[in-house]
Design an enzyme around this catalytic site. Structure first.
Site, PDB file in Angstrom:
ATOM      1  N   THR A   1      40.109  31.588  43.590  1.00 57.00           N
ATOM      2  CA  THR A   1      41.405  32.035  43.141  1.00 57.00           C
ATOM      3  C   THR A   1      42.380  30.872  43.236  1.00 57.00           C
ATOM      4  O   THR A   1      42.163  29.956  43.985  1.00 57.00           O
ATOM      5  CB  THR A   1      41.863  33.190  44.050  1.00 57.00           C
ATOM      6  OG1 THR A   1      40.843  34.169  44.070  1.00 57.00           O
ATOM      7  CG2 THR A   1      43.149  33.790  43.618  1.00 57.00           C
TER       8      THR A   1
ATOM      9  N   THR B   1      41.991  33.859  38.963  1.00 57.08           N
ATOM     10  CA  THR B   1      40.735  33.700  39.694  1.00 57.08           C
ATOM     11  C   THR B   1      39.510  33.856  38.800  1.00 57.08           C
ATOM     12  O   THR B   1      39.566  34.505  37.750  1.00 57.08           O
ATOM     13  CB  THR B   1      40.643  34.757  40.821  1.00 57.08           C
ATOM     14  OG1 THR B   1      39.492  34.506  41.614  1.00 57.08           O
ATOM     15  CG2 THR B   1      40.585  36.166  40.269  1.00 57.08           C
TER      16      THR B   1
ATOM     17  N   GLY C   1      42.229  32.609  48.414  1.00 61.21           N
ATOM     18  CA  GLY C   1      41.442  32.735  49.638  1.00 61.21           C
ATOM     19  C   GLY C   1      40.894  34.117  49.884  1.00 61.21           C
ATOM     20  O   GLY C   1      40.753  34.527  51.042  1.00 61.21           O
TER      21      GLY C   1
END
Length: 532
Positions: free
Chosen positions: A343, A361, A436
C-alpha cells in the site's frame, strides 16, 4: 504541498502545482507515477480509497476498492476441506477487479482541473525511459523472487536474461506499462475496463486457471461514499466508511481514548499512556474481526462509532494490567442501525483550501506477482483481504468472520485510512494516511493523538517510534527505537511484546501555528514532501 513515498512522484505533483493545478491534480498525478516507480506497493492493477475536501468545504469519498470476480465463491480457497492462503496471495485466483484507475478518473472529473491524460504523462515518460532502481525496490523484488519467477510477464520485467533479479542501480525500463498508460491517455479508461487490456487479462486468466474475466472489468464501477465523521476533543475527524475498516476504527479508538486525559498521562507516565492506547487498539481490532465487511453486502453497525459504546469499552481497560479479550463487543442496535449498503499513501493540500488523502495498494509486495504478458501491469492480490475461512489469518495476521467472506462483486475489507482533521472553525489542519496493512489504522491514530494530545509537531508525530496491537495475535509489536523502559513497562503489565523493523509508512500534511503548510514524508520510506 505534497508528500509521497518516492521523490519522482512528489516532483511530478509539484510540477503540476507549478502549472496551476490543484491538490487533487497533483495527488492523482503522483499516484499514477507511483504505479511506475513504486509498483511493489501500488498501481493501476490495484485499488485505492480517496478522500477529498474541496475549497468550498465539501467532502467527497471515492471508493476504488477492488471487487471479487463474478465466478468467486466463499469456498474458492478451500482445498481438501482446509483453507489455502497460498492461492489467495499468489497467482491467477488472487486478483480482484482493479479499481484505482476508475477512482482517479472520478477524482479529476469531480474535483480536479486537468485531464487524466495529463496526469498520466510523468508516469508514461518514466516507464518508457526508465528509472534507477533503489535499494528498497531491489530488496522488494528479492523478497518475493520465488513467486515472481513463476510468471512469464513478471520474469520479463524483474529479472535479467540470466535469471538473476534486478539489483539496485539497474535502469528499469517498462515499455509495456508505458504503452498501457499511453493507450489510456488516448482512449480513456474504456481501453482498460472494456477494451484490449481487459481482454488480454481475461484470456490469460482463462488459460491459467483464473476466474477474472473481461466481463468483470466491464462491470466495475468506482463508488461515491458518504464520508464518516466523528469528533475528538472538539476537532472533527473525517474518514472513510466501509469497505474501509480504517475510518470506523480510527473513530472507535479515538472515542475509547477520549475520556482519558492522555496529554497529562503521557507527561507523567509514558508506559501508562502506551498501555492505554494499546488496549484501545485491541478492543477495536476485536470488533473489526467480527463486524466489518462490505456494507453493500452485510450489516455493519453504526454503533461501532457511538460515544456511549466507546465508554463501555473504555471501562474495560485496566490501567495496571493487560486485559484478556476473548471476543468482540456488541455495539448498540447492531442489527438495525447499520451503514448503507502493501500500500502507499499520498497527501496533498493547496492554498485555495483543497485537501486530499489517497491510499492506494496492490496489497502484498507486487500483489499477486502476476503481470499478464504484454500489459506491464502488476495485478493485485486483494482476494486475500477477504476472510477465506472464519478465523484463518491473512498475510497480515488478521482474522475475519462471515461478514468479510468472499462473494461475487463484493469488496474485501480494507485497513486503508485516508483521514482529514478539521479544527473548531471547520478549517482543515491535517491530512494523513499510511501504508502497512493493519498498521495503517494505528499509524493514523498515533499521528492524530501525538499532535492533538501530546502537542507534538507533525514531524515529531510521524517520526516517533510506533507500536501496534491488533487483537490476534495478542501481542504489542513495537519499533526497535521505542524506549526500553516503555517496553519493559508493557511486559510488567502483562503484554506480550515483539520488536518489528518498521511500524509502517505515513505521509501527512498539516497547518503550522503560523498558518503555513508542513509536509512530512515518513523517513522510514525515503520519500519526499515538497511544495510550490
Amino acid at each position: 504541498m505534497i508528500a509521497t513515498v518516492h521523490p519522482m512522484a512528489t516532483d511530478a505533483g509539484v510540477e503540476v502545482f507549478s502549472k496551476g493545478g490543484n491538490a487533487v491534480d497533483a495527488a492523482v498525478t503522483a499516484a499514477l507515477t507511483l504505479g511506475v516507480v513504486d509498483g511493489e506497493n501500488s498501481g493501476i492493477g490495484g485499488g485505492c480509497l480517496i478522500l477529498i475536501r474541496t475549497a468550498d468545504g465539501k467532502f467527497t469519498a471515492i471508493d476504488g476498492r477492488e471487487t471479487a470476480p463474478a465466478a468467486a465463491n466463499k469456498n474458492m480457497f478451500v482445498r481438501d476441506g482446509k483453507p489455502s492462503p497460498t492461492a489467495s496471495q499468489t497467482g491467477p485466483l488472487a486478483s480482484g477487479v482493479p479499481g484505482a484507475l476508475a477512482a482517479y478518473k472520478i477524482a479529476l472529473e469531480k474535483c480536479g482541473t486537468i485531464t487524466l491524460a495529463r496526469a498520466l504523462k510523468p508516469g508514461t515518460a518514466i516507464a518508457g525511459h526508465g528509472f534507477e532502481v533503489s535499494a528498497s525496490y531491489a530488496a522488494a523484488v528479492r523478497s518475493v523472487q520465488h513467486n515472481l519467477r513463476q510468471f512469464e510477464g513478471s520474469r520479463a520485467i524483474f529479472f535479467h536474461k540470466d535469471g538473476e533479479p534486478i539489483a539496485a542501480g539497474h535502469r528499469l525500463v517498462q515499455k509495456d506499462l508505458a504503452n498501457a498508460y499511453q493507450q489510456i491517455a488516448e482512449h480513456g479508461t474504456d481501453w482498460f475496463y472494456g477494451g484490449e487490456f481487459a481482454k488480454k487479462v481475461g484470456d490469460w486468466m482463462a488459460t491459467n486457471g483464473g476466474i477474472l474475466t473481461a466481463a468483470d472489468f466491464g462491470a466495475y464501477k468506482a463508488k461515491i461514499r458518504e464520508p464518516l465523521r466523528t469528533t475528538y476533543r472538539g476537532y472533527q475527524v473525517v474518514g472513510f466508511p466501509p469497505p474501509s475498516s480504517g475510518g470506523i476504527h480510527v473513530a472507535e479508538i479515538l472515542n475509547i481514548l477520549e475520556p482519558s486525559d492522555l496529554g497529562s498521562i503521557e507527561k507523567k507516565d509514558k508506559v501508562l499512556a502506551t498501555h492505554i492506547i494499546s488496549e484501545a487498539f485491541k478492543l477495536a481490532f476485536a470488533d473489526r474481526a467480527y463486524w466489518l465487511g462490505d456494507a453493500d453486502f452485510v450489516s455493519v453497525p453504526r454503533g461501532l462509532i457511538s460515544k456511549d459504546y466507546a465508554k463501555e469499552l473504555a471501562a474495560k481497560i485496566d490501567p495496571k494490567r493487560a486485559t484478556d479479550l476473548p471476543t468482540h463487543g456488541s455495539p448498540p442496535n447492531y442489527s438495525q442501525d447499520v451503514f448503507g449498503r502493501h500500500t502507499t499513501h499520498i497527501a496533498a493540500a493547496d492554498a485555495a483550501g483543497n485537501w486530499i488523502a489517497i491510499t492506494a495498494t496492490v496489497n502484498t509486495t507486487f500483489g499477486s506477482k502476476v503481470v499478464v504478458p504484454g500489459t506491464g501491469v502488476v495485478l493485485n492480490d486483494e482476494m486475500d483481504d477477504f476472510s477465506i475461512a472464519p478465523g484463518m489469518p491473512n498475510a497480515f495476521g488478521l482474522v475475519g468472520a462471515e461478514n468479510n467472506s468472499v462473494a461475487p462483486g463484493k469488496r474485501p475489507l480494507s485497513s486503508m485510512s485516508p483521514t482529514i482533521v478539521l479544527d473548531k472553525d471547520d478549517k482543515p489542519i491535517l491530512t494523513v494516511g499510511a501504508a502497512g496493512g493493519p498498521k495503517i489504522i494505528t499509524q493514523v491514530l498515533l499521528t492524530i493523538v501525538r499532535m492533538l494530545d501530546f502537542q507534538q509537531s507533525l514531524s515529531e508525530a510521524v517520526t516517533a517510534p510506533r507500536f501496534h496491537q491488533q487483537w490476534r495475535p495478542n501481542c504489542v509489536s513495537y519499533e526497535k527505537n521505542l524506549s526500553p523502559a516503555i517496553v519493559e513497562g508493557l511486559r510488567e503489565r502483562g503484554h506480550n511484546v515483539e520488536v518489528v523493523e518498521s511500524g509502517g509508512r505515513t505521509q501527512a500534511i498539516a497547518v503550522t501555528h503560523d498558518g503555513k503548510l508542513e509536509g512530512v514524508a515518513d523517513p522510514r520510506s525515503g520519500g519526499k514532501a515538497a511544495g510550490e
